[in-house]
Design an enzyme around this catalytic site. Structure first.
Site, PDB file in Angstrom:
ATOM      1  N   ASP A 165      25.911  33.237  40.985  1.00  0.00           N
ATOM      2  CA  ASP A 165      26.273  34.480  40.327  1.00  0.00           C
ATOM      3  C   ASP A 165      26.983  34.084  39.036  1.00  0.00           C
ATOM      4  O   ASP A 165      27.340  32.913  38.843  1.00  0.00           O
ATOM      5  CB  ASP A 165      27.184  35.303  41.243  1.00  0.00           C
ATOM      6  CG  ASP A 165      27.642  36.604  40.614  1.00  0.00           C
ATOM      7  OD1 ASP A 165      26.866  37.205  39.849  1.00  0.00           O
ATOM      8  OD2 ASP A 165      28.786  37.005  40.880  1.00  0.00           O
ATOM      9  N   ASP A 214      29.438  36.516  36.717  1.00  0.00           N
ATOM     10  CA  ASP A 214      30.782  37.076  36.578  1.00  0.00           C
ATOM     11  C   ASP A 214      31.656  36.714  37.775  1.00  0.00           C
ATOM     12  O   ASP A 214      31.250  36.869  38.931  1.00  0.00           O
ATOM     13  CB  ASP A 214      30.715  38.604  36.459  1.00  0.00           C
ATOM     14  CG  ASP A 214      30.064  39.053  35.162  1.00  0.00           C
ATOM     15  OD1 ASP A 214      30.003  38.256  34.215  1.00  0.00           O
ATOM     16  OD2 ASP A 214      29.619  40.217  35.085  1.00  0.00           O
ATOM     17  N   ASP A 246      31.321  42.328  31.345  1.00  0.00           N
ATOM     18  CA  ASP A 246      31.260  43.686  30.790  1.00  0.00           C
ATOM     19  C   ASP A 246      32.652  44.192  30.451  1.00  0.00           C
ATOM     20  O   ASP A 246      32.911  44.683  29.346  1.00  0.00           O
ATOM     21  CB  ASP A 246      30.589  44.646  31.784  1.00  0.00           C
ATOM     22  CG  ASP A 246      29.093  44.433  31.894  1.00  0.00           C
ATOM     23  OD1 ASP A 246      28.485  43.990  30.893  1.00  0.00           O
ATOM     24  OD2 ASP A 246      28.528  44.717  32.960  1.00  0.00           O
TER      25      ASP A 246
END
Length: 265
Positions: A9, A11, A20
């Site tokens: 993954d 983030d 984001d």
């Protein structure tokens, strides 16, 4: 090749924060983001936020500079380079977007370590603004998974990856609730590395009987490096009686690729 596919993954796994939120906060658009949050899916909000930032005069270069300041533990950079040098096939599976991920990986000089990036499309349009689109076009069809957000089912992507592999073990690292679905797709030959005290770890703790994969938690960059290298060592020693050679090789690689700290000042 080692016969190992390591799927990260992005983030809060490769980098220490949510990309984001980082971009929105650093460019001063937090209030607008919070207003939009109850009104539409996250992926759609980010596309709208990029349009608003463009109207406010924020350039692609402004976004790139913010991304280059993203906090990341230096040991994560080390272990990515070491795992790649040892023959692991490294891939990214993330609900961020391609523009963010490529910008950060290029800045860290580790993009070439990854054979594949699975994420939401992110590109600069003809007007010079960043567009962020869904991986699955949920406006046209549903991916049919009730565990995942409408724009991306990571489980379906894992299934697609598995269909292309022969005699390879997967090590999957993640932190968010969206990483639970792909953890259910892993086999008893695979390994799941959830970040402790994060949503996917909590879901796995509550539903451990649903997973076939061996589960190994981690907490931070130092821990991620330790656990991942232990698992790679275990797999290589099972497939080829060369653990001692591996340990010596890793020690040399680790010394060679140890990066400078890249924390935010």
């Amino acid at each position: 090749m080692s016969g190992i596919v390591v799927i990260f993954d992005f983030d809060k796994t490769i980098i220490d924060i949510d990309s984001d939120n980082w971009v929105v906060d650093e460019l001063g658009a937090t209030d607008l983001f919070n207003q939009l949050l109850p009104t539409m899916p996250w992926n759609s909000i980010m596309d709208k936020m990029m349009k608003e930032l463009h109207l406010q005069g924020k350039s692609i270069e402004d976004i790139e500079e913010v991304l280059k300041r993203v906090p990341i533990h230096p040991r994560v950079v080390l272990v990515v380079k070491a795992a790649y040098a040892l023959g692991c096939d490294l891939r990214v599976l993330s609900d961020a977007n391609l523009f963010y991920i490529k910008t950060i990986l290029e800045h860290l000089e580790i993009q070439e370590c990854f054979s594949e990036i699975n994420t939401n499309p992110g590109f600069v349009d003809e007007e010079g603004k960043l567009r962020i689109l869904p991986y699955h076009d949920f406006h046209t069809f549903s991916h049919g998974c009730n565990l995942c957000p409408p724009n991306m089912c990571k489980g379906k992507i894992i299934e697609r990856i598995q269909a292309t592999l022969e005699k390879k073990r997967i090590i999957y690292l993640g932190d968010g609730a969206g990483d639970f679905c792909p953890s259910l797709k892993l086999t008893k030959e695979d390994y799941m590395m959830p970040r402790k005290d994060f949503p996917v770890w909590e879901l796995i703790c509550k539903n451990r009987h649903l997973l076939q994969a061996d589960v190994h938690e981690w907490t931070n960059g130092v821990d991620l490096e330790r656990v991942l290298i232990q698992l790679i060592t275990t797999v290589i020693s099972m497939d080829d009686d060369s653990t001692q050679l591996f340990d010596c090789k890793f020690e040399k690689i680790a010394h060679k690729v140890l990066p400078k700290p890249v924390y935010v000042p």
